[in-house]
Write a protein that holds these residues in place. Sequence first.
Motif, PDB file in Angstrom:
ATOM      1  N   ALA A   1       2.591   3.910  39.551  1.00  0.00           N
ATOM      2  CA  ALA A   1       4.053   3.937  39.596  1.00  0.00           C
ATOM      3  C   ALA A   1       4.451   4.565  40.929  1.00  0.00           C
ATOM      4  O   ALA A   1       3.646   5.255  41.558  1.00  0.00           O
ATOM      5  CB  ALA A   1       4.632   4.739  38.432  1.00  0.00           C
ATOM      6  N   PRO A   2       5.685   4.359  41.377  1.00  0.00           N
ATOM      7  CA  PRO A   2       6.091   4.920  42.667  1.00  0.00           C
ATOM      8  C   PRO A   2       6.226   6.435  42.676  1.00  0.00           C
ATOM      9  O   PRO A   2       6.154   7.044  43.742  1.00  0.00           O
ATOM     10  CB  PRO A   2       7.457   4.258  42.929  1.00  0.00           C
ATOM     11  CG  PRO A   2       7.483   3.060  42.051  1.00  0.00           C
ATOM     12  CD  PRO A   2       6.687   3.438  40.841  1.00  0.00           C
ATOM     13  N   THR A   3       6.433   7.056  41.519  1.00  0.00           N
ATOM     14  CA  THR A   3       6.668   8.497  41.472  1.00  0.00           C
ATOM     15  C   THR A   3       5.836   9.146  40.378  1.00  0.00           C
ATOM     16  O   THR A   3       5.399   8.481  39.415  1.00  0.00           O
ATOM     17  CB  THR A   3       8.146   8.811  41.177  1.00  0.00           C
ATOM     18  OG1 THR A   3       8.474   8.353  39.849  1.00  0.00           O
ATOM     19  CG2 THR A   3       9.065   8.149  42.188  1.00  0.00           C
ATOM     20  N   VAL A   4       5.635  10.458  40.507  1.00  0.00           N
ATOM     21  CA  VAL A   4       4.948  11.216  39.468  1.00  0.00           C
ATOM     22  C   VAL A   4       5.714  11.129  38.155  1.00  0.00           C
ATOM     23  O   VAL A   4       5.123  10.988  37.081  1.00  0.00           O
ATOM     24  CB  VAL A   4       4.761  12.681  39.910  1.00  0.00           C
ATOM     25  CG1 VAL A   4       4.327  13.551  38.733  1.00  0.00           C
ATOM     26  CG2 VAL A   4       3.735  12.765  41.032  1.00  0.00           C
ATOM     27  N   ALA A   5       7.041  11.205  38.223  1.00  0.00           N
ATOM     28  CA  ALA A   5       7.849  11.140  37.001  1.00  0.00           C
ATOM     29  C   ALA A   5       7.600   9.844  36.246  1.00  0.00           C
ATOM     30  O   ALA A   5       7.409   9.844  35.021  1.00  0.00           O
ATOM     31  CB  ALA A   5       9.328  11.284  37.347  1.00  0.00           C
ATOM     32  N   GLN A   6       7.595   8.719  36.940  1.00  0.00           N
ATOM     33  CA  GLN A   6       7.357   7.444  36.267  1.00  0.00           C
ATOM     34  C   GLN A   6       5.925   7.337  35.761  1.00  0.00           C
ATOM     35  O   GLN A   6       5.678   6.727  34.709  1.00  0.00           O
ATOM     36  CB  GLN A   6       7.678   6.286  37.210  1.00  0.00           C
ATOM     37  CG  GLN A   6       9.154   6.075  37.437  1.00  0.00           C
ATOM     38  CD  GLN A   6       9.464   4.755  38.117  1.00  0.00           C
ATOM     39  OE1 GLN A   6       8.587   3.908  38.307  1.00  0.00           O
ATOM     40  NE2 GLN A   6      10.709   4.566  38.497  1.00  0.00           N
ATOM     41  N   SER A   7       4.980   7.915  36.482  1.00  0.00           N
ATOM     42  CA  SER A   7       3.595   7.865  36.013  1.00  0.00           C
ATOM     43  C   SER A   7       3.418   8.699  34.745  1.00  0.00           C
ATOM     44  O   SER A   7       2.648   8.319  33.851  1.00  0.00           O
ATOM     45  CB  SER A   7       2.633   8.329  37.107  1.00  0.00           C
ATOM     46  OG  SER A   7       2.788   9.697  37.392  1.00  0.00           O
TER      47      SER A   7
END
Length: 379
Positions: free
Chosen positions: A109-115
Amino acid sequence: MSRFATVDAAGPLRVVLVGAGNMGRHWLDVIAETPEVELVGLVDLDLPLARRALAERGLSVTVGESLTQVAGDAGAQAVIDVTVPPAHHAVNTEALFAGLPVLCEKPIAPTVAQSLSLAAAAEASGQLLMTSQSRRYYAALAELKDALGALGPIGIVTTEFFKAPHFGGFRDEMAHPLLVDMAIHAFDVSRYLLDAEPVSVDCRTFNPSWSWYRGDAAATAVFEFEGGTRYTFTGSWCSPGFETSWNGSWRISGAGGTALWDGEGRPEVEYVEGAGPGDVTRATLPTAVRPEIAGALDEFVDALRTGRTPSGDVHANVFSLAMVEGAVRSAETLGTVSLEAVLEDGYRDALASERREDVRGVLESWGSAAAGLRTKGVA
């Protein structure tokens, strides 16, 4: 007992590929070379492009714009996501809650939050979500990891990465093309080699005057790992002449000697007197591993057949993505960044933005990113 659903049906694993661009076409070729896998569907918003990719290879499978519909019509058992990174969260989530395990191109994912949202989605759905961290899959890298067992405590690991590719397109416009699009491979390999997690990073970036990139194409990042080991990555994507391999050039210095790897051939090891291989723990990857995305595909199929957690499981891969996000944050703030802070900031963002109640429930049950990721038994 596996924490994700396995596939017990006989015959090759029936997969749908999502994405028919350049990388998708590469995946089509690898799937065709893998007897354990059968392509049954191709999804892309550009249907003529998808049909051309299939026709060029003499393939005839279900084609469509809807992942759920194509997978259902084709009787798929798994999904390979080769879409652009901004689409990964939506595509992976759709597949997982359609009851389909996913092998996703990096970054997960593009960000840690989305991952973190995706890690929780994998738990809520009971399906495997694995990223293709393809540069883990080299026989020489497994041999290098074997050698480290006899080096004793590791003090310093370094990677030099110098290439000069003219990609064109989106990479030329990125703010941090080297860190965001390429360095995650080296960062991920450092975690694999050390069997440890990073705790902080100090990174500086710049753009040479002759660079053809808009953003910073050169960087030096120093990570501190658990136990005190330092990992230094120095690289440039606009450095013509004496270029390194795509895997970079590695040096690992320990109490019992030093190991070198040029990223292509076999590693070299020089032990101090009295040290040596002896009885060491073998690397998790067999030396007969197929390289790059073929190796990732093999591990994905093995995981779904056996229930073994793959090295690219989303829970583990979050730490590699956190290294990238932490390095970018450090470069932009000109300070040392705690990777625990990166993870916990991402956790709060994931909770605040999560729209699915079942996924939010899993995130809330963790209590923190560290608790949610470190209890999964992955590395």
